[in-house]
Design a protein around this motif. Structure first.
Motif, PDB file in Angstrom:
ATOM      1  N   ALA A 130       0.841  -1.209   0.000  1.00 30.39           N
ATOM      2  CA  ALA A 130       0.000   0.000   0.000  1.00 30.39           C
ATOM      3  C   ALA A 130       0.869   1.249   0.000  1.00 30.39           C
ATOM      4  N   LYS A 131       1.937   1.228   0.796  1.00 30.97           N
ATOM      5  CA  LYS A 131       2.843   2.380   0.847  1.00 30.97           C
ATOM      6  C   LYS A 131       3.530   2.585  -0.498  1.00 30.97           C
ATOM      7  N   ARG A 132       4.060   1.509  -1.089  1.00 32.03           N
ATOM      8  CA  ARG A 132       4.731   1.634  -2.396  1.00 32.03           C
ATOM      9  C   ARG A 132       3.775   2.102  -3.482  1.00 32.03           C
ATOM     10  N   ALA A 133       2.523   1.638  -3.417  1.00 35.81           N
ATOM     11  CA  ALA A 133       1.537   1.983  -4.448  1.00 35.81           C
ATOM     12  C   ALA A 133       0.865   3.322  -4.171  1.00 35.81           C
ATOM     13  N   GLY A 134       1.073   3.875  -2.966  1.00 35.39           N
ATOM     14  CA  GLY A 134       0.426   5.126  -2.609  1.00 35.39           C
ATOM     15  C   GLY A 134      -1.073   4.976  -2.480  1.00 35.39           C
ATOM     16  N   MET A 135      -1.511   3.814  -1.997  1.00 37.05           N
ATOM     17  CA  MET A 135      -2.939   3.528  -1.884  1.00 37.05           C
ATOM     18  C   MET A 135      -3.355   3.409  -0.423  1.00 37.05           C
ATOM     19  N   HIS A 136      -4.599   3.734  -0.187  1.00 36.28           N
ATOM     20  CA  HIS A 136      -5.187   3.480   1.125  1.00 36.28           C
ATOM     21  C   HIS A 136      -5.322   1.961   1.274  1.00 36.28           C
ATOM     22  N   PRO A 137      -5.063   1.428   2.457  1.00 38.24           N
ATOM     23  CA  PRO A 137      -5.150  -0.032   2.646  1.00 38.24           C
ATOM     24  C   PRO A 137      -6.488  -0.637   2.230  1.00 38.24           C
ATOM     25  N   ALA A 138      -7.593   0.065   2.463  1.00 33.50           N
ATOM     26  CA  ALA A 138      -8.895  -0.473   2.065  1.00 33.50           C
ATOM     27  C   ALA A 138      -9.002  -0.588   0.544  1.00 33.50           C
ATOM     28  N   THR A 139      -8.466   0.393  -0.169  1.00 26.69           N
ATOM     29  CA  THR A 139      -8.454   0.345  -1.632  1.00 26.69           C
ATOM     30  C   THR A 139      -7.595  -0.813  -2.108  1.00 26.69           C
ATOM     31  N   LEU A 140      -6.448  -0.988  -1.462  1.00 25.69           N
ATOM     32  CA  LEU A 140      -5.548  -2.077  -1.831  1.00 25.69           C
ATOM     33  C   LEU A 140      -6.212  -3.434  -1.621  1.00 25.69           C
ATOM     34  N   THR A 141      -7.008  -3.558  -0.575  1.00 20.82           N
ATOM     35  CA  THR A 141      -7.697  -4.830  -0.326  1.00 20.82           C
ATOM     36  C   THR A 141      -8.557  -5.211  -1.523  1.00 20.82           C
ATOM     37  N   GLY A 142      -9.273  -4.243  -2.082  1.00 18.56           N
ATOM     38  CA  GLY A 142     -10.082  -4.507  -3.270  1.00 18.56           C
ATOM     39  C   GLY A 142      -9.240  -4.928  -4.456  1.00 18.56           C
ATOM     40  N   VAL A 143      -8.101  -4.256  -4.648  1.00 18.56           N
ATOM     41  CA  VAL A 143      -7.185  -4.612  -5.741  1.00 18.56           C
ATOM     42  C   VAL A 143      -6.688  -6.042  -5.548  1.00 18.56           C
ATOM     43  N   LEU A 144      -6.247  -6.361  -4.332  1.00 17.79           N
ATOM     44  CA  LEU A 144      -5.724  -7.705  -4.072  1.00 17.79           C
ATOM     45  C   LEU A 144      -6.803  -8.772  -4.234  1.00 17.79           C
ATOM     46  N   ASP A 145      -8.022  -8.469  -3.817  1.00 15.78           N
ATOM     47  CA  ASP A 145      -9.121  -9.424  -4.003  1.00 15.78           C
ATOM     48  C   ASP A 145      -9.332  -9.714  -5.487  1.00 15.78           C
ATOM     49  N   ARG A 146      -9.315  -8.665  -6.320  1.00 18.71           N
ATOM     50  CA  ARG A 146      -9.491  -8.874  -7.769  1.00 18.71           C
ATOM     51  C   ARG A 146      -8.334  -9.672  -8.341  1.00 18.71           C
ATOM     52  N   LEU A 147      -7.096  -9.328  -7.942  1.00 16.15           N
ATOM     53  CA  LEU A 147      -5.928 -10.052  -8.456  1.00 16.15           C
ATOM     54  C   LEU A 147      -5.944 -11.513  -8.019  1.00 16.15           C
ATOM     55  N   GLU A 148      -6.386 -11.756  -6.810  1.00 11.18           N
ATOM     56  CA  GLU A 148      -6.451 -13.137  -6.324  1.00 11.18           C
ATOM     57  C   GLU A 148      -7.548 -13.913  -7.062  1.00 11.18           C
ATOM     58  N   ARG A 149      -8.709 -13.295  -7.262  1.00 10.24           N
ATOM     59  CA  ARG A 149      -9.786 -13.966  -8.012  1.00 10.24           C
ATOM     60  C   ARG A 149      -9.349 -14.297  -9.438  1.00 10.24           C
ATOM     61  N   GLY A 150      -8.524 -13.434 -10.024  1.00 13.86           N
ATOM     62  CA  GLY A 150      -8.031 -13.669 -11.377  1.00 13.86           C
ATOM     63  C   GLY A 150      -6.834 -14.598 -11.433  1.00 13.86           C
ATOM     64  N   ASN A 151      -6.438 -15.135 -10.289  1.00 11.78           N
ATOM     65  CA  ASN A 151      -5.287 -16.036 -10.180  1.00 11.78           C
ATOM     66  C   ASN A 151      -3.980 -15.359 -10.597  1.00 11.78           C
ATOM     67  N   TRP A 152      -3.882 -14.038 -10.325  1.00 10.86           N
ATOM     68  CA  TRP A 152      -2.650 -13.300 -10.596  1.00 10.86           C
ATOM     69  C   TRP A 152      -1.704 -13.335  -9.407  1.00 10.86           C
ATOM     70  N   VAL A 153      -2.267 -13.380  -8.199  1.00 10.52           N
ATOM     71  CA  VAL A 153      -1.461 -13.394  -6.979  1.00 10.52           C
ATOM     72  C   VAL A 153      -2.024 -14.413  -6.001  1.00 10.52           C
ATOM     73  N   VAL A 154      -1.171 -14.787  -5.055  1.00 17.04           N
ATOM     74  CA  VAL A 154      -1.612 -15.617  -3.932  1.00 17.04           C
ATOM     75  C   VAL A 154      -1.153 -14.954  -2.644  1.00 17.04           C
ATOM     76  N   ARG A 155      -1.953 -15.142  -1.615  1.00 14.36           N
ATOM     77  CA  ARG A 155      -1.596 -14.677  -0.279  1.00 14.36           C
ATOM     78  C   ARG A 155      -1.121 -15.902   0.495  1.00 14.36           C
ATOM     79  N   THR A 156       0.059 -15.789   1.071  1.00 15.56           N
ATOM     80  CA  THR A 156       0.627 -16.890   1.838  1.00 15.56           C
ATOM     81  C   THR A 156       0.972 -16.399   3.236  1.00 15.56           C
ATOM     82  N   PRO A 157       0.985 -17.307   4.207  1.00 16.11           N
ATOM     83  CA  PRO A 157       1.368 -16.874   5.558  1.00 16.11           C
ATOM     84  C   PRO A 157       2.796 -16.344   5.570  1.00 16.11           C
ATOM     85  N   ASN A 158       3.015 -15.305   6.361  1.00 14.43           N
ATOM     86  CA  ASN A 158       4.350 -14.751   6.526  1.00 14.43           C
ATOM     87  C   ASN A 158       5.109 -15.658   7.494  1.00 14.43           C
ATOM     88  N   PRO A 159       6.220 -16.231   7.058  1.00 13.33           N
ATOM     89  CA  PRO A 159       6.940 -17.169   7.929  1.00 13.33           C
ATOM     90  C   PRO A 159       7.527 -16.518   9.180  1.00 13.33           C
TER      91      PRO A 159
END
Length: 166
Positions: A72-101
């Protein structure tokens, strides 16, 4: 110094030339910015991605795996806006969310490599053209160009941060 003296004329001429060159560089950067935005928009249309989605996908590809807050900081986006972007990218199989080790409460986002190849393919025309342009310069010139671009990008980040703080 009297402007009728030869030294004053050549100094004034050199200053005018320097201002014109600097202006040409700024205009070139603005033209480049517009062209890259148009290219990204076309790529997004081909992939059914919004401009912000494609920008975040690029940032994740370059800096990932990355946490949502850092993205969000790198993209200059509000975290709530980024959540929507990430949800779309995940639905499109562009990204995956994995646990932080290192922090089991957090997640990291990373690009699905097979899908990233689609973006790379659509950028191949530009990449080939840039390779051809770079072939026209020697190594020392390329070092100078790379330094200029890095320093200009840094100046852009600083200007962005300053505007965001106002």
């Amino acid at each position: 110094m009297d402007s009728t003296l030869p030294g004053a004329t050549s100094a004034a001429s050199a200053a005018r030339r320097r201002r014109r060159l600097t202006h040409r560089i700024r205009d070139g950067l603005r033209d480049l910015s517009v062209q890259l935005a148009l290219l990204n928009h076309q790529i997004g249309m081909h992939l059914d991605l919004r401009d912000a989605d494609l920008e975040c996908l690029d940032l994740i590809s370059r800096y990932g795996p990355i946490g949502p807050t850092a993205l969000a900081k790198r993209a200059g986006m509000h975290p709530a806006t980024l959540t929507g972007v990430l949800d779309r990218l995940e639905r499109g199989n562009w990204v995956v969310r994995t646990p932080n080790p290192t922090d089991r409460r957090a997640v990291l986002i990373q690009v699905v490599k097979e899908r990233a190849a689609e973006v790379t393919y659509l950028l191949s025309g530009l990449n080939s053209a840039v390779d051809g342009i770079c072939a026209e310069y020697d190594d020392d010139e390329l070092v100078m160009i790379a330094d200029f671009l890095l320093r200009t990008a840094r100046a852009g980040r600083i200007a962005t941060d300053e505007l965001a703080d106002t």
